[in-house]
Every structure is written in structure tokens, then in C-alpha cells.
Design an enzyme around this catalytic site. Structure first.
Site, short mmCIF file in Angstrom:
data_model
loop_
_atom_site.label_atom_id
_atom_site.label_comp_id
_atom_site.label_asym_id
_atom_site.label_seq_id
_atom_site.Cartn_x
_atom_site.Cartn_y
_atom_site.Cartn_z
CB SER A 134 101.91 42.81 82.25
OG SER A 134 103.12 43.37 81.80
CE LYS A 188 102.70 41.51 85.51
NZ LYS A 188 103.37 41.97 86.65
CG HIS A 191 104.98 39.15 81.37
ND1 HIS A 191 105.46 40.23 82.10
CD2 HIS A 191 104.69 39.66 80.14
CE1 HIS A 191 105.47 41.31 81.35
NE2 HIS A 191 105.00 41.00 80.15
CG ASN A 192 106.86 40.56 85.83
OD1 ASN A 192 106.03 40.63 84.94
ND2 ASN A 192 106.80 41.30 86.91
CD GLU A 195 109.31 43.30 82.48
OE1 GLU A 195 108.09 43.02 82.38
OE2 GLU A 195 109.74 44.06 83.37
#
Ligand code: NBP
Length: 485
Positions: A134, A188, A191-192, A195
Site C-alpha cells: 500500500s 490489504k 486496509h482498502n 480507507e
């Protein structure tokens, strides 16, 4: 290939578009690394090596030469288009690599694909590692946050190489072995998703400050810059201030006013929500953020409703304390979104058998990645103090922070509703919090409805067992066995 390049490089990069070339340059800039590079179209390789002679790349036009240029165990990071491109490169490498060699997919793969690829490749003795990376192109060049999956054994070779290029947060490299097979790409993905939620909440805060607070974008930029000095400090708040301060050169208007208000997405938010649904984990903050982008991108429906709406609500009057209220509402909603994201990670780890370390995940997100923030230290502390908390909202620090901001949070959501300002993120976060905080939920009534039309049964609050009411008969209750609740 010239004999002198055989076995020269300790790491290779395949795929030299923007992400791969930046990652290769980052690797080459760290002491001890010699980087082999390969790209399907050689012109791209030549451009990179021509523009960056200082990197000392070991470049190959043929994949055989690239493989030969790697020291054993050979380690290659693939940075090509996710999907078919990645599979094509994996096949070429698997054909040429030997047991003990390591293939890393650093692209944005779906973790289900990573699990399947690992399963397919592991019988060959070659390690396959899906690594979430990232930070975009700047992160790839200067230091990303890296979330590698794969075997423990592969991490012994790979760990120090990844640590050499990762972002550093408070003296620690932003990389940790997340877990086996697809764990890295799963984390990941979450995480996105987080976000998406964080960006939506910040956008709602902006909308409230502008529509209800009456501030112009430049003034809101100042408010955000101020917030960035306190508990809301984060990369996303920082760049939001920059975007709001930007003036369009063509019109002289605030940049935000000349941008079409239809938000796009590339799919990792959708993956997060799909997987959370499969795992049975409520991630309303992330889902609302994904849906908010979808709603924004429905101009026909928006125009249709605007054409029939006779009048919009009057904007509520607020005083100077409104910005402070919004900051508290933003913080509380953000705590909820992150709590939900970590719940999804915990559930994914359980389902797929990953031995994850929650506080380490929070720590590697403190630098390099898009959601980087001081705030993640508080999450790391919470899981460090008690890894078994049922939700982050239970951790003393967050429980106090939310309690402190609760009244402001309610005022903001109520003000938004009365003023007709959409706050799907703030509103769903507050409802989620209220759902967890309520002693009784109307889920009891839902159970009654389910039992009425489908004999789905229910449990009683005062007695063990599973029950059904004979709704179409005499409405007496019977005890059943073996029914799903
Ligand atoms: P792209 O996703 O645009 O892919 C271009 C690269 O893929 C080129 O090197 C191209 O080779 C290669 N490629 C393709 Br397309 N098909 C191939 C095939 N069949 N065989 C071999 N090579 C093939 O590159 P990018 O934007 O640098 O992104 C790389 C990866 O990183 C992607 O998975 C992307 O999703 C991910 N990404 C991550 C972030 C982040 O913030 N973490 C940001 C952006 C991208 P060619 O030169 O011969 O066409």
C-alpha cells in the site's frame, strides 16, 4: 547473457510499469540489494535502466536470463496487472524456478486467487507469497506499508528484503508476516475497505462544515489543518486540506467545485464488503462508503428525485462550536469503522486459519499506506493490552473517547438529518454503536416474524431450548429440537 550477471542479483522485479519500476528503484537504493529487472516488453526495461543508471539494475530481455541473474534461493516480486497478467508471469517463473525459490505477487490480487495460486504452486516446492503493498507509486518508491502472506520459511529470506524498502514508523519498518497463503492480500483488502470508510467520513465532515457551518473550502482546509495537529492527525486529513485549498486555474473557483461529484472505485472496497457479508461481520462504515460512491454515480436517479422534490429542509442554525462537534463525530465514527475492519480481519483469520497479530497489523499501517495515522498506535496499544477484547469499542481508551464525543456525535447526526445533509457514514456508525450499546434490540420482533411466516423458531429469554408458536393453529408454544435459530 554475459556470464558476469549470472547469479548477481539478490532480488528481481517482473513488471516495470509505474509500481514495479518504483519498487525496483526503491530496492536498488537500499544497501546490500542488487536488483534484476524484467518486463514483457523490453522497451519498458530499457527506459527504466536508461533513466536510472545509478540503480545498477541487472536487466534482461529474456525471462531465462532474468532467472539466471538471480542468486539462490531466487526471489522475484511480480508487479503486473492483477488477474491474467499475474498468472502468465507466475507460470513462466514456476517453469524455471527450483524448490526453495520464492515468487512474490505484489499486485492487488484478490486473496481467494492468492490462496488458489499458493495451493497450486506449493507442491513444486516453490514458495508463493501474496504481498499487499500500500502507498501508491510514491509509497513504492519511498517506502510502502507491506503485508506479506505465504510461508514462515519464505519470510526468513523475504522479510529482511521487504524491511529494507518499507516505510519506517517510529523506528519500525512497516512490514510484518501477516499469516500464511492469502493472509497478506486479505489484510490489504481490509486496509482498502477502511480507507473507503475513512475517506467517506472525512467527506461528510467537509459537507457539514460547508452546508451547515457555512464555511468556504479554503476555510475548511484551515479547520482540517488544525485537526491534523490533534487526535484526528492522519495522511487523509492532511491531503484533504490540500485538496480543499486548491484553486482551479481555469475558473478561479475552488478545485472541489469544478470536480464532477461522481466518485469512482477500483473494486477492493466491494471485495471487502462481499467478504464481510460472507463472514457475517457488520462493516456498515465500509459498506456505506462503497454505496455512497455508487449513489453519487447514479446521475439519472439523482436528477429524477431532484425533479420531484418540492423543497429541501431548512439548514439548521449552528454556533461556533459546530466544527468541534463535527470533529468529535468524525473521530467516533472513525473508531467504529476501524473496529469493524479489525472485526473482519479477526473473522477472516479464524475462517482461513491465519495466526494473525492484530497489534502488529495496526503498527505496519502507521507509515507508508493511505490510512497512516497516529491513531493506529492507540489500536496497537488496545490489542497489545488485551488481544481478546470483543471489539475495539471495549478498549478503555476508545470507550472513553467515544463517550466523550457521544453527545456531539448525536447533535451532528441530528443536525444533518434535519438539514437534509446525507451522512451515511456518521449515521450508520452511530446506529451500530447504539445497536451494541442497547440492552434490548428489536431483533426479538424479527425472530417473531420469522417464526410466524417460516417456522424459523426462536429462543426464550427465560428458558433454554428452541421454540415455535403454532401461529396458524391455536397459537400455543411447542418446544422443537434441531432447528436452526
Ligand atoms: P499495470 O497494472 O498497469 O500493469 C502493467 C504491467 O503489467 C506492465 O509491466 C505489463 O507489461 C504487465 N503485463 C500485463 Br498488463 N499483462 C502481462 C502479461 N500477460 N505478461 C507479462 N506482463 C504483463 O501496472 P501498475 O500500475 O504498475 O500496477 C502493478 C500492480 O500493482 C497491479 O496489480 C496493481 O493493481 C497494483 N497497484 C497497486 C497500487 C498500490 O497502491 N498498492 C497502485 C497501483 C497499482 P508490458 O509493459 O509488456 O505491457
Amino acid at each position: 547473457m554475459p556470464e558476469s550477471t549470472v547469479g548477481k542479483a539478490n532480488i528481481g522485479v517482473v513488471g516495470l510499469a509505474v509500481m514495479g519500476s518504483n519498487l525496483a528503484r526503491n530496492l536498488a537504493s537500499r544497501e546490500g540489494n542488487t536488483v534484476a529487472v524484467y518486463n514483457r516488453t523490453f522497451a519498458r526495461t530499457e527506459t527504466l535502466t536508461g533513466e536510472h543508471p545509478e540503480a545498477g539494475f541487472v536487466a534482461s530481455e529474456a525471462i531465462d536470463d532474468f532467472v539466471a541473474s538471480l542468486q539462490k534461493p531466487r526471489t522475484a516480486i511480480i508487479m503486473v496487472q492483477a488477474g491474467a497478467g499475474t498468472d502468465a508471469v507466475i507460470d513462466e517463473l514456476v517453469e524455471r524456478f527450483e524448490p526453495g525459490d520464492i515468487i512474490v505477487d505484489g499486485g492487488n490480487a484478490n486473496f481467494h486467487d492468492t490462496i488458489a495460486r499458493e495451493k497450486r504452486i506449493s507442491p513444486t516446492g516453490i514458495h508463493f507469497v501474496g504481498a499487499g503493498i500500500s502507498g501508491g507509486e510514491e509509497g513504492a518508491l519511498k517506502g510502502p506499508s507491506i503485508m506479506p502472506g505465504g510461508s514462515e520459511e519464505s519470510y526468513k529470506t523475504l522479510g529482511p528484503i521487504l524491511a529494507s524498502i518499507a516505510a519506517i514508523a517510529e523506528g519500525e519498518p512497516c512490514v510484518t508476516h501477516i499469516g500464511t497463503d492469502g493472509a497478506g492480500h486479505f489484510v490489504k483488502m481490509i486496509h482498502n475497505g477502511i480507507e473507503y470508510a475513512d475517506m467517506q467520513l472525512i467527506a461528510e465532515a467537509y459537507d457539514l462544515l460547508r452546508t451547515v457551518g457555512g464555511l468556504e473550502p479554503a476555510a475548511i482546509a484551515d479547520v482540517f489543518s488544525e485537526w491534523n495537529k490533534g487526535y484526528l492527525e492522519s495522511y487523509l486529513i492532511e491531503i484533504t486540506a490540500e485538496v480543499l485549498r486548491q484553486v482551479d486555474a481555469k475558473t478561479g473557483k475552488p478545485f472541489v467545485d469544478i470536480v464532477l461529484d461522481e466518485a469512482g472505485s477500483k473494486g477492493t472496497g466491494v471485495w471487502t464488503v462481499q467478504n464481510a457479508l460472507d463472514l457475517g461481520i457488520p462493516v456498515g462504515g465500509i459498506a456505506e462508503a462503497v454505496f455512497a460512491r455508487a449513489v453519487s454515480s447514479k446521475p439519472t436517479q439523482r436528477a429524477a428525485v431532484q425533479s420531484v422534490v418540492k423543497s429541501r429542509p431548512e439548514i439548521q442554525k449552528v454556533d461556533a462550536s459546530f466544527a468541534d462537534d463535527v470533529s468529535k463525530a468524525l473521530y467516533a465514527s472513525k473508531v467504529v469503522a476501524y473496529a469493524q475492519g479489525f472485526d473482519a480481519i479477526i473473522a477472516g483469520a479464524e475462517k482461513y486459519g491465519w495466526n494473525i497479530n492484530k497489534d502488529k497489523i495496526a503498527k505496519i499501517w502507521r507509515g507508508g499506506c493511505i490510512i497512516r495515522a497516529q491513531f493506529l498506535n492507540r489500536i496497537a496499544d488496545a490489542y497489545d493490552e488485551n488481544p481478546d477484547i470483543a471489539t475495539l469499542l471495549e478498549a478503555p481508551y476508545f470507550a472513553d473517547a467515544v463517550a466523550e464525543g457521544e453527545a456531539a456525535w448525536r447533535r451532528v447526526v441530528a443536525t444533518a438529518a434535519l438539514s437534509g445533509v446525507p451522512v451515511p457514514g456518521f449515521g450508520s456508525a452511530l446506529s451500530y454503536y447504539d445497536s451494541l450499546a442497547s440492552k434490548r434490540l428489536p431483533a426479538a420482533l424479527v425472530q417473531g416474524q420469522r417464526d410466524f411466516f417460516g417456522a424459523h423458531t426462536y429462543k426464550r429469554v427465560d428458558e433454554d431450548g428452541v421454540f415455535h408458536t403454532l401461529w396458524s393453529g391455536d397459537r400455543s408454544e411447542i418446544q422443537t429440537t434441531g432447528s436452526s435459530h
